[in-house]
Design a protein around this motif. Structure first.
Motif, PDB file in Angstrom:
ATOM      1  N   SER A  21       0.830  -1.196  -0.074  1.00  0.00           N
ATOM      2  CA  SER A  21       0.130  -0.066  -0.087  1.00  0.00           C
ATOM      3  C   SER A  21       0.660   1.385  -0.195  1.00  0.00           C
ATOM      4  N   CYS A  22       0.429   2.204  -0.669  1.00  0.00           N
ATOM      5  CA  CYS A  22       1.228   3.542  -0.721  1.00  0.00           C
ATOM      6  C   CYS A  22       0.146   4.564  -0.245  1.00  0.00           C
ATOM      7  N   ALA A  23       0.345   5.325   0.755  1.00  0.00           N
ATOM      8  CA  ALA A  23      -0.268   6.352   1.269  1.00  0.00           C
ATOM      9  C   ALA A  23      -0.057   7.765   1.003  1.00  0.00           C
ATOM     10  N   ALA A  24      -0.446   8.496   0.276  1.00  0.00           N
ATOM     11  CA  ALA A  24      -0.148   9.744  -0.148  1.00  0.00           C
ATOM     12  C   ALA A  24      -0.665  10.953   0.820  1.00  0.00           C
ATOM     13  N   SER A  25       0.288  12.069   1.019  1.00  0.00           N
ATOM     14  CA  SER A  25      -0.355  13.187   1.976  1.00  0.00           C
ATOM     15  C   SER A  25       0.251  14.315   1.166  1.00  0.00           C
ATOM     16  N   GLY A  26      -0.543  15.449   1.591  1.00  0.00           N
ATOM     17  CA  GLY A  26       0.089  16.614   0.964  1.00  0.00           C
ATOM     18  C   GLY A  26      -0.626  17.209  -0.294  1.00  0.00           C
ATOM     19  N   ARG A  27      -1.337  16.263  -0.988  1.00  0.00           N
ATOM     20  CA  ARG A  27      -2.055  16.792  -2.114  1.00  0.00           C
ATOM     21  C   ARG A  27      -2.953  15.450  -2.327  1.00  0.00           C
ATOM     22  N   THR A  28      -4.041  15.669  -2.998  1.00  0.00           N
ATOM     23  CA  THR A  28      -5.110  14.767  -3.351  1.00  0.00           C
ATOM     24  C   THR A  28      -4.568  14.106  -4.674  1.00  0.00           C
ATOM     25  N   LEU A  29      -4.382  12.843  -4.734  1.00  0.00           N
ATOM     26  CA  LEU A  29      -3.749  12.269  -6.060  1.00  0.00           C
ATOM     27  C   LEU A  29      -4.722  11.720  -7.072  1.00  0.00           C
ATOM     28  N   SER A  30      -6.038  12.129  -6.949  1.00  0.00           N
ATOM     29  CA  SER A  30      -7.078  11.505  -7.584  1.00  0.00           C
ATOM     30  C   SER A  30      -6.717  11.483  -9.321  1.00  0.00           C
ATOM     31  N   SER A  31      -6.165  12.338  -9.609  1.00  0.00           N
ATOM     32  CA  SER A  31      -5.956  13.069 -10.941  1.00  0.00           C
ATOM     33  C   SER A  31      -4.348  12.704 -11.390  1.00  0.00           C
ATOM     34  N   TYR A  32      -3.747  12.106 -10.339  1.00  0.00           N
ATOM     35  CA  TYR A  32      -2.267  11.752 -10.510  1.00  0.00           C
ATOM     36  C   TYR A  32      -1.962  10.508 -11.101  1.00  0.00           C
ATOM     37  N   MET A  34       0.077   7.285 -10.830  1.00  0.00           N
ATOM     38  CA  MET A  34       0.890   6.286  -9.565  1.00  0.00           C
ATOM     39  C   MET A  34       1.289   5.194 -10.290  1.00  0.00           C
ATOM     40  N   GLY A  35       2.411   5.169  -9.826  1.00  0.00           N
ATOM     41  CA  GLY A  35       3.329   3.819 -10.439  1.00  0.00           C
ATOM     42  C   GLY A  35       4.040   3.003  -9.267  1.00  0.00           C
ATOM     43  N   PHE A  47      10.335  -0.666 -13.657  1.00  0.00           N
ATOM     44  CA  PHE A  47       8.939  -0.490 -13.803  1.00  0.00           C
ATOM     45  C   PHE A  47       8.263  -1.841 -13.656  1.00  0.00           C
ATOM     46  N   VAL A  48       7.117  -1.833 -12.693  1.00  0.00           N
ATOM     47  CA  VAL A  48       6.304  -2.935 -12.395  1.00  0.00           C
ATOM     48  C   VAL A  48       4.948  -2.512 -12.789  1.00  0.00           C
ATOM     49  N   ALA A  49       4.348  -1.518 -12.121  1.00  0.00           N
ATOM     50  CA  ALA A  49       2.879  -1.243 -12.455  1.00  0.00           C
ATOM     51  C   ALA A  49       2.731   0.142 -12.573  1.00  0.00           C
ATOM     52  N   ALA A  50       1.616   0.599 -13.011  1.00  0.00           N
ATOM     53  CA  ALA A  50       1.136   1.982 -12.916  1.00  0.00           C
ATOM     54  C   ALA A  50      -0.322   2.080 -13.423  1.00  0.00           C
ATOM     55  N   ARG A  51      -1.031   3.232 -12.923  1.00  0.00           N
ATOM     56  CA  ARG A  51      -2.224   3.736 -13.244  1.00  0.00           C
ATOM     57  C   ARG A  51      -2.104   4.979 -13.625  1.00  0.00           C
ATOM     58  N   SER A  52      -2.460   5.166 -15.067  1.00  0.00           N
ATOM     59  CA  SER A  52      -2.187   6.694 -15.262  1.00  0.00           C
ATOM     60  C   SER A  52      -3.396   6.712 -16.259  1.00  0.00           C
ATOM     61  N   GLY A  53      -4.241   7.847 -16.206  1.00  0.00           N
ATOM     62  CA  GLY A  53      -5.416   8.394 -17.094  1.00  0.00           C
ATOM     63  C   GLY A  53      -6.184   7.427 -17.284  1.00  0.00           C
ATOM     64  N   CYS A  94       6.965   3.476  -4.564  1.00  0.00           N
ATOM     65  CA  CYS A  94       5.805   4.010  -4.917  1.00  0.00           C
ATOM     66  C   CYS A  94       6.121   5.396  -5.634  1.00  0.00           C
ATOM     67  N   ALA A  95       5.603   5.759  -6.510  1.00  0.00           N
ATOM     68  CA  ALA A  95       5.916   7.016  -7.298  1.00  0.00           C
ATOM     69  C   ALA A  95       4.570   7.631  -7.728  1.00  0.00           C
ATOM     70  N   ALA A  96       4.465   8.776  -7.952  1.00  0.00           N
ATOM     71  CA  ALA A  96       3.299   9.843  -8.089  1.00  0.00           C
ATOM     72  C   ALA A  96       3.904  10.800  -9.141  1.00  0.00           C
ATOM     73  N   ASP A  97       3.000  11.189 -10.163  1.00  0.00           N
ATOM     74  CA  ASP A  97       3.193  12.405 -11.086  1.00  0.00           C
ATOM     75  C   ASP A  97       2.060  12.892 -11.968  1.00  0.00           C
ATOM     76  N   GLU A  98       2.053  13.970 -12.352  1.00  0.00           N
ATOM     77  CA  GLU A  98       0.810  14.430 -12.802  1.00  0.00           C
ATOM     78  C   GLU A  98       0.388  13.600 -14.393  1.00  0.00           C
ATOM     79  N   ARG A  99       1.588  13.233 -15.039  1.00  0.00           N
ATOM     80  CA  ARG A  99       1.655  12.803 -16.255  1.00  0.00           C
ATOM     81  C   ARG A  99       2.065  11.523 -16.696  1.00  0.00           C
ATOM     82  N   ALA A 100       2.961  11.182 -15.726  1.00  0.00           N
ATOM     83  CA  ALA A 100       3.670   9.916 -15.931  1.00  0.00           C
ATOM     84  C   ALA A 100       3.031   8.365 -16.519  1.00  0.00           C
ATOM     85  N   THR A 101       3.894   7.849 -17.038  1.00  0.00           N
ATOM     86  CA  THR A 101       3.088   6.310 -17.283  1.00  0.00           C
ATOM     87  C   THR A 101       4.103   5.303 -16.815  1.00  0.00           C
ATOM     88  N   THR A 102       5.151   4.721 -17.668  1.00  0.00           N
ATOM     89  CA  THR A 102       5.938   3.694 -17.153  1.00  0.00           C
ATOM     90  C   THR A 102       7.383   4.033 -17.069  1.00  0.00           C
TER      91      THR A 102
END
Length: 120
Positions: A21-32, A34-35, A47-53, A94-102
């Motif tokens: 599990s990866c818990a995020a804080s500081g910003r809502t990541l619903s539109s980010y 996540m990898g 790279f293992v897995a990502a959810r983007s767009g 765990c990683a987060a970004d506004e527009r990343a994929t793999t």
């Protein structure tokens, strides 16, 4: 600023399962995007897995065994890992970004990692 904290790693026998599990804080990541990435000793990060767009991406080595999912309400992302193999042993990030994929180079925010060890 986004902070990411992974949990759920541990020691498991081959064929077993773990849920990271990866818990995020500081910003809502619903539109980010996540990898999940991993790095084994002496090897490069991969790279293992990502959810983007709204699309899930998986590395060929884990497809069919791992599942990425997001809980928007809890601002978390999970990685369900089934049928684990010794070669899955690594530190998982765990990683987060506004527009990343793999590509790991696309991600701006990273957690500290959690160790997954699969014994044979």
């Amino acid at each position: 600023q986004v902070q990411l904290v992974e949990s759920g790693g541990g020691l498991v026998q081959a064929g077993g399962s773990l849920r990271l599990s990866c818990a995020a804080s500081g910003r809502t990541l619903s539109s980010y995007a996540m990898g999940w990435f991993r790095q084994a000793p002496g090897k490069e990060r991969e790279f293992v897995a990502a959810r983007s767009g709204g699309i899930n991406y998986y590395a060929a080595s884990v497809k069919g065994r791992f599942t990425i999912s997001r809980d928007t309400a809890k601002n978390t992302v999970a990685l369900q890992m089934n049928s684990l193999k010794p070669e899955d042993t690594a530190v998982y990030y765990c990683a987060a970004d506004e527009r990343a994929t793999t590509s790991g180079d696309e991600y701006d925010y990273w957690g500290q990692g959690t160790q997954v060890t699969v014994s044979s």
